[in-house]
Design a protein around this motif. Structure first.
Motif, PDB file in Angstrom:
ATOM      1  N   UNK A   1      16.477  30.096  -1.021  1.00  0.00           N
ATOM      2  CA  UNK A   1      17.509  30.507  -0.063  1.00  0.00           C
ATOM      3  C   UNK A   1      18.894  30.287  -0.662  1.00  0.00           C
ATOM      4  N   UNK A   2      19.776  31.272  -0.493  1.00  0.00           N
ATOM      5  CA  UNK A   2      21.176  31.150  -0.894  1.00  0.00           C
ATOM      6  C   UNK A   2      22.050  31.229   0.346  1.00  0.00           C
ATOM      7  N   UNK A   3      23.249  30.678   0.227  1.00  0.00           N
ATOM      8  CA  UNK A   3      24.210  30.736   1.324  1.00  0.00           C
ATOM      9  C   UNK A   3      25.413  31.542   0.862  1.00  0.00           C
ATOM     10  N   UNK A   4      25.735  32.574   1.604  1.00  0.00           N
ATOM     11  CA  UNK A   4      26.931  33.371   1.341  1.00  0.00           C
ATOM     12  C   UNK A   4      27.980  32.968   2.358  1.00  0.00           C
ATOM     13  N   UNK A   5      29.160  32.614   1.883  1.00  0.00           N
ATOM     14  CA  UNK A   5      30.287  32.382   2.774  1.00  0.00           C
ATOM     15  C   UNK A   5      31.204  33.584   2.598  1.00  0.00           C
ATOM     16  N   UNK A   6      31.312  34.379   3.648  1.00  0.00           N
ATOM     17  CA  UNK A   6      32.118  35.599   3.615  1.00  0.00           C
ATOM     18  C   UNK A   6      33.267  35.436   4.599  1.00  0.00           C
TER      19      UNK A   6
END
Length: 161
Positions: free
Chosen positions: A43-48
């Motif tokens: 799992x990756x976390x994208x902060x947009x």
């Protein structure tokens, strides 16, 4: 109006392209994007960070939730979060401005991480606003190169009694 989206996605090739494509196709603006693995390697976390009117920001959340590779979307405003950005900036200096640069670094909490006879590399990790303020203080000096991360953010801790 700005909104921060914390998007948990499957850590697979092409997921970033799919999410970026969603923004591109619908002409949504990305102010900042940072992606990294979580404690789970799958799992990756994208902060947009994106900006727009209320309708646009709601539409972004809905569209993100439709993506197959997206596990979970959390949204929060800047006031509800702790945000940080990292910047490295390489500047040319001389005898006349060296002390001023060092004083600015001390005041803003920046660190000189590399130094030669005529150039120094400075690191600052702070809120996006303070990083920009620090950069503005360096505008009168000869900036050689700048690199910045996107905004990283987490919601503020909320304890209920």
């Amino acid at each position: 109006m700005k909104r921060i989206y914390s998007v948990l996605v499957e850590n697979r090739a092409g997921v970033l392209c799919k999410v970026a494509g969603l923004f591109w196709r619908r002409c949504f603006n990305i102010d900042s994007l940072a992606v990294g693995e979580t404690d789970d390697h799958a799992v990756s976390n994208m902060i947009i960070v994106s900006s727009g009117d209320q309708r646009t920001l709601e539409q972004i959340e809905k569209q993100l939730n439709k993506k197959i590779d997206v596990i979970k979307v959390k949204t929060f405003d800047e006031s509800q979060s702790i945000s940080r950005e990292l910047m490295l900036v390489k500047v040319k200096y001389n005898r006349n401005n060296r002390k001023d640069i060092m004083e600015n670094c001390e005041i803003m909490g920046a660190q000189i991480v590399d130094l030669s006879k005529t150039m120094m590399t400075i690191q600052i990790c702070d809120t996006p606003e303070r990083v920009q303020i620090f950069l503005d203080t360096l505008r009168t000096i000869s900036i050689v190169e700048i690199t910045r991360t996107g905004t990283l953010a987490l919601p503020k801790c909320q304890e209920t009694l």
